[in-house]
Motif scaffolding. Structure first.
Motif, PDB file in Angstrom:
ATOM      1  N   ASN B 410       8.035   8.344   8.535  1.00 26.12           N
ATOM      2  CA  ASN B 410       6.771   8.586   7.662  1.00 26.12           C
ATOM      3  C   ASN B 410       6.343   7.547   6.504  1.00 26.12           C
ATOM      4  N   ILE B 411       5.618   6.922   6.688  1.00 22.82           N
ATOM      5  CA  ILE B 411       5.479   5.730   5.545  1.00 22.82           C
ATOM      6  C   ILE B 411       4.068   6.166   4.809  1.00 22.82           C
ATOM      7  N   LEU B 412       4.004   6.023   3.382  1.00 23.76           N
ATOM      8  CA  LEU B 412       2.743   6.150   2.759  1.00 23.76           C
ATOM      9  C   LEU B 412       2.572   4.954   1.978  1.00 23.76           C
ATOM     10  N   VAL B 413       1.460   4.095   2.208  1.00 22.57           N
ATOM     11  CA  VAL B 413       1.457   2.866   1.620  1.00 22.57           C
ATOM     12  C   VAL B 413      -0.192   2.712   1.148  1.00 22.57           C
ATOM     13  N   PRO B 414      -0.482   2.138  -0.270  1.00 21.91           N
ATOM     14  CA  PRO B 414      -1.808   1.776  -0.435  1.00 21.91           C
ATOM     15  C   PRO B 414      -2.485   0.768   0.600  1.00 21.91           C
ATOM     16  N   GLN B 415      -3.669   0.953   0.744  1.00 19.86           N
ATOM     17  CA  GLN B 415      -4.515   0.492   1.993  1.00 19.86           C
ATOM     18  C   GLN B 415      -4.415  -1.043   2.094  1.00 19.86           C
ATOM     19  N   GLU B 416      -4.213  -1.904   1.017  1.00 24.93           N
ATOM     20  CA  GLU B 416      -4.327  -3.276   1.001  1.00 24.93           C
ATOM     21  C   GLU B 416      -2.944  -3.631   1.804  1.00 24.93           C
ATOM     22  N   TYR B 417      -1.725  -2.951   2.047  1.00 28.45           N
ATOM     23  CA  TYR B 417      -0.537  -3.302   2.393  1.00 28.45           C
ATOM     24  C   TYR B 417      -0.294  -2.620   3.680  1.00 28.45           C
ATOM     25  N   VAL B 418      -1.403  -2.017   4.452  1.00 26.38           N
ATOM     26  CA  VAL B 418      -1.200  -1.732   5.527  1.00 26.38           C
ATOM     27  C   VAL B 418      -0.887  -2.371   6.735  1.00 26.38           C
ATOM     28  N   GLY B 419      -1.522  -3.868   6.564  1.00 31.74           N
ATOM     29  CA  GLY B 419      -1.260  -4.901   7.659  1.00 31.74           C
ATOM     30  C   GLY B 419       0.162  -5.276   7.513  1.00 31.74           C
ATOM     31  N   ASN B 420       0.742  -5.608   6.391  1.00 27.83           N
ATOM     32  CA  ASN B 420       2.030  -5.714   6.199  1.00 27.83           C
ATOM     33  C   ASN B 420       2.865  -4.938   6.920  1.00 27.83           C
ATOM     34  N   VAL B 421       2.441  -3.453   6.642  1.00 25.41           N
ATOM     35  CA  VAL B 421       3.653  -2.555   7.235  1.00 25.41           C
ATOM     36  C   VAL B 421       3.487  -2.523   8.600  1.00 25.41           C
ATOM     37  N   ILE B 422       2.469  -2.813   9.229  1.00 27.37           N
ATOM     38  CA  ILE B 422       2.360  -2.641  10.562  1.00 27.37           C
ATOM     39  C   ILE B 422       3.022  -3.652  11.184  1.00 27.37           C
ATOM     40  N   SER B 423       2.803  -5.147  10.688  1.00 28.45           N
ATOM     41  CA  SER B 423       3.410  -6.054  11.327  1.00 28.45           C
ATOM     42  C   SER B 423       5.081  -5.607  11.156  1.00 28.45           C
TER      43      SER B 423
END
Lengths: 380, 599
Positions: B410-423
């Motif tokens: 389970n990961i919580l992350v601010p919206q602007e980094y969602v792309g990075n986290v998914i890659s």
């Protein structure tokens, strides 16, 4: 046990300016060099050392620096006279002066010879202005050339040229050119050594771009064969000489002989038979010229080398010699039985790094001398 | 007889740098637990390593007297909890001793995954969770948004959350007031037979085992004869009391209270964490539920660089094991590295901390092999085995299915980094299960191979999100995967300690990269060093570290050997960090290189 031969090292700490690669105890010379005061301090220093070497005579004197040739002929005369009044010099004593090839030093060469200097070590480093500048040297290629010529014209027979290789941006060919130029003068001794970046130097902080390891190894091989073909024997890692022209003072270091060290930051090594116990003491003097000159006692530290450290110290020196040394010399110089190093010796021999019949590095061991020496490091 | 109604037992749930320790320090100061002079910054993290890294590893407690606004003096028992993902199991233990928890959230950064997981644990254990917004005086603070996020993500009412700044002492008394009002007093009967839960036990050089206990019912006094339920062993209580935070002997602990017990127990197995302690005369009292036994997730070989240190190393592990029940170790022998120990850790941080403590506190030079997770192998003969060491992987002929551990992350992350986290998760062979947009952050749920997670996912997540992403994960199952062992050969000899198990699709390219990496890490020596990578006996890559041409100091200033000796000593110091495999010196970095090439 007989005590080793004795030399005298004199440190003259000032330079016009400090070279960026130099990690020796050198200091920028003040406008008025306190020659007299410093010579007096040197002789006071020597007086204090004399009780330790009673009855022994000095076979070589080395006036090193710094830039000893900053001292006037008069100062040098006073110094050498002062020394010879205090301690017996052998009839064949070698007295070497380190000199820079600058203009005003050349005018003094004749004077130095007259007052007893009989060997010169010239800090040529390179015969190409580009590299002299890169090294922060204040002399020019032409001044280097002139200095050698003038010493030769004065009839000085014993001249060493210090030449460096592996200089910033240097190619193999350029390093060979320096050696070829050095060989044209007919001098009989060349110290040819690689520029290394030492801690506490300008170059260490801001490293210049140096030739890579392989280029350096090639330069070295090429230079060695060039010097060999000119009848120079590489009798020590960085020292090349024609027969009989070896530096006696340095040979004494490499045979783990004794030496008094006087002057700011000078190091000495003196052996004693102390109630039948053989001991080696290392003595270091105060580093700062100002403090050294006013000190009543110039000694900064005197430490007896432990039995664990003696083998390494011995081999740091002895294994630099091409022929190494006889096995007996180990006991004579350290007071320790050869059995005390049986294990590391055997390991080094098994690894093909040392000869079996004497204390001498094999060709392989000589190339990897720093690895070989680790065999003799005390554990801990 | 009713319990003292003025007792409040609580923990603080907070992310590493959301200010838990500072908050705790403020409470201690407010209640006068320590004088100004004794108030060394962040009192509770007592290990050097805890203080240096700013983390809490072990649970600790402190008892404070709080004079509340209603004129009564409350006894506050604060049980500290670790904040790092590796030490999640410690948290549930601490919570077991409490009736409530403060959820401290950074008012600028919002909720963090580990805190969410810990809150769920607290709620499951029926604790009252009291939210607090910290760092309210930061210009970036967004208290309303963060309150909304607490409500959305955790599902508790945050409208009355106190806005505080532990650093600047704002709102501290309000937090304490809410604490005594909202968190219920413990229940339990002082006259009932003794039941005490062992929350933690540790070894003290002078006292032997010290246990932190929560008295569920009954009364425990000095000189009482006690019994440990699981072992049946009996002891006499030598000393008991509270931490204030100094250890303070008080002679009696009553139902609802938290304190320490010293009973002449010699080793940690004598007072197992989660066990129940009672009086000898009430030996039949029921045991409390206790805790889930924690299992290591990462395994690595630890070897002394100097083989003479093996005995010291074993003793040091035994001593550390006394204080760290999660540390697993068993002897291992490697062809390349000699005798050492296979150790199991909760995660990479745990591993680093153990290695650091062994080196620092026990003065050992250790070499760590690449960490690995545990694999499940179903053999052709129907048996199932577990492999925690790549070099022990049996030949594939006898293996019918190989399975790797999978975790739910389970990961919580601010919206602007969602792309990075998914890659990043895709790169780590993850499959997405869920994604939800919260007030200030996005909650992302992935299934990932544990091998990819434990090794460096946490650090990678931090670096792709400028430190904002947070992670929490649990093992869920073993899942079939096509895995192979990648071997490294040095001068044609397979080095067992360099073997790694990895996904088949990655093995060839990683083998090549690993060869190159090794080439950079292995120093040039007196001879050529050939490095090869092999999968199942087949060489897939090779490279050579060319021999050093020479190693000799050009100029030796004859008079002063001290410089030369220093240089040689430095060279020797460098070799200390290397292990000789055959004739080749291999540095520590090379053994860990397999982890490092996806940066």
């Amino acid at each position: 046990m007989p005590l080793p031969p004795l030399s005298l090292y004199v440190h003259l700490p000032w330079c016009v300016q400090k070279c960026p690669y130099c990690d020796f105890n050198s200091h920028t010379a003040p406008a008025n060099l306190p020659e007299q005061q410093y010579v007096a301090a040197l002789l006071r220093d020597l007086d204090a050392e004399l009780p330790m070497v009673q009855g022994r005579s000095v076979g070589s004197v080395f006036l090193g620096g710094g830039t000893p040739s900053l001292f006037s002929v008069t100062a040098m005369a006073n110094l050498l006279q002062g020394i010879s009044r205090r301690i017996q010099l052998t009839t064949t004593v070698e007295i070497t002066l380190e000199a820079n090839p600058g203009a005003f030093e050349q005018a003094r060469f004749a004077g130095y010879l007259e007052v007893g200097v009989n060997r010169f070590s010239l800090g040529i480093q390179s015969f190409q202005d580009k590299y002299l500048q890169a090294l922060g040297r204040i002399h020019t290629a032409k001044q280097g050339h002139d200095a050698i010529v003038s010493l030769l014209q004065l009839g000085c027979e014993r001249i060493n040229l210090d030449i460096m290789y592996g200089l910033p941006g240097q190619t193999q060919q350029q390093s060979q050119e320096d050696l070829l130029q050095a060989l044209t003068y007919g001098v009989q001794h060349i110290s040819w050594y690689q520029l290394t970046l030492e801690p506490n130097t300008e170059f260490y902080l801001r490293p210049p771009s140096l030739p890579n390891e392989d280029m350096l190894a090639d330069m070295q091989l090429e230079g060695q064969s060039l010097l060999t073909s000119a009848n120079f024997q590489q009798y020590e890692v960085s020292a090349f000489a024609q027969t009989g022209a070896e530096a006696r003072h340095n040979l004494n270091y490499w045979h783990f002989g004794d030496y008094l060290g006087i002057g700011a930051g000078a190091h000495g090594k003196i052996s004693h038979n102390y109630y039948g116990q053989f001991q080696v003491q290392r003595r270091v003097k105060l580093r700062q010229p100002k403090a050294y000159m006013v000190a009543i006692d110039a000694l900064s530290s005197a430490v007896t080398v432990t039995q664990e450290d003696l083998p390494l110290e011995f081999f740091i020196n002895a294994l630099r010699l091409y022929y190494g040394v006889d096995s007996q010399l180990f006991t004579q110089r350290t007071g320790l039985p050869i059995q005390s190093i049986a294990t590391p010796l055997q390991k080094a021999r098994q690894a093909g790094l040392m000869e079996s019949n004497r204390l001498r590095a094999t060709a392989l061991g000589w190339r990897y001398l720093d690895d070989l020496l680790t065999y003799f490091q005390s554990t801990g | 007889m009713a319990i003292n109604p003025l007792i409040r037992n609580f923990s603080i749930i907070a992310h590493i740098d959301h200010g838990k320790s500072t908050m705790a320090d403020r409470f201690i100061q407010w209640c006068g637990g320590l004088s100004e002079r004794e108030m060394e910054h962040q009192v509770l993290d007592s290990m050097d390593i805890e203080r240096e890294r700013g983390i809490t590893i072990k649970a600790q407690s402190v008892t404070l007297n709080y004079p509340a606004r209603d004129g009564r003096v409350y006894q506050l028992n604060f049980i500290d909890t670790p904040g790092h993902v590796d030490f999640a199991y410690e948290v549930s233990r601490s919570l077991e001793a409490c009736e409530g928890a403060l959820l401290v959230v950074d008012a600028a950064q919002g909720v963090e995954a580990q805190s969410v997981a810990n809150c769920y644990t607290a709620i499951e254990q029926s604790l009252e969770v009291v939210p607090v917004l910290n760092k309210i005086d930061l210009p970036q603070a967004e208290p309303d948004k963060v309150k909304r996020e607490i409500e959305e993500v955790i599902g508790i009412d945050a409208s009355d959350a106190v806005a505080a700044s532990a650093k600047n002492g704002i709102g501290i008394e309000d937090v304490l007031e809410q604490l005594v009002q909202l968190i219920p007093p413990p229940s339990g009967d002082e006259l009932a037979p003794l039941q005490a839960l062992i929350i933690d036990s540790w070894f003290d050089n002078y006292l032997g085992i010290v246990s932190l206990v929560r008295i569920k019912q009954g009364i425990l006094k000095q000189k009482d004869k006690i019994l440990i339920k699981s072992t049946g062993q009996q002891y006499g209580v030598d000393d008991l009391g509270i931490f204030s935070p100094k250890r303070e002997s008080i002679g009696v602990l009553k139902a609802g209270e938290v304190g320490y017990v010293v009973a002449g127990i010699k080793d940690i197995h004598g007072a197992p964490v989660g066990d129940t302690l009672t009086h000898v005369k009430t030996a039949n009292v029921a045991a409390l539920p206790g805790f889930k036994k924690v299992k290591p997730q990462v395994y690595a070989g630890l070897f002394p660089i100097n083989s003479d240190d093996y005995e010291d190393f074993r003793d040091a592990l035994a001593k550390l094991g006394l204080n760290d029940a999660s540390l697993f170790y068993e002897p291992e022998s490697s062809d390349a590295l000699g005798f050492g120990f296979r150790c199991g850790f909760l995660g990479m941080l745990h591993m680093e901390i153990i290695q650091e403590r062994l080196e620092r506190e026990y003065n050992l030079d250790l070499l760590t092999t690449a960490p690995t997770v545990i694999y499940e192998l179903e053999m052709s003969n129907g048996s199932t085995i577990y492999v925690d060491n790549p070099s022990k992987l049996p030949s594939m002929g006898g293996v019918s299915v190989m399975r790797e551990p999978i975790v739910e992350a389970n990961i919580l992350v601010p919206q602007e980094y969602v792309g990075n986290v998914i890659s990043l998760c895709v790169e780590k062979r993850g499959s997405q299960k869920d994604m939800q947009f919260m007030a200030t952050q996005v909650a992302i749920n992935y299934e990932l191979p544990m091998s990819e997670v434990v090794l460096n996912l946490f650090d990678r997540l931090k670096s792709v999100s400028r430190g904002y992403a947070s992670l929490e994960y649990n093992f869920i199952r073993f899942q079939p995967a096509s895995l192979v062992r990648l071997d490294i050969l040095i001068n044609s000899e397979r080095v067992d300690a360099l073997a790694v198990i990895m996904h088949k699709d990655n093995a060839a390219s990683r083998g090549r990269l690993l060869c190159e990496k090794m080439k950079q890490l292995i120093p040039r020596q007196m001879f050529d060093v050939a490095i090869q990578a092999a999968i199942g006996g087949q060489i897939i890559a090779r490279t050579t570290v060319k021999a050093l041409r020479k190693n000799v100091t050009a100029k030796c200033y004859g008079g002063d050997v001290s410089r030369k000796k220093k240089l040689l000593a430095k060279q020797k110091e460098g070799k200390k960090r290397m292990k000789q495999v055959g004739r080749v010196d291999i540095p520590q970095d090379a053994f860990l290189a397999v982890l490092k090439f996806d940066h």
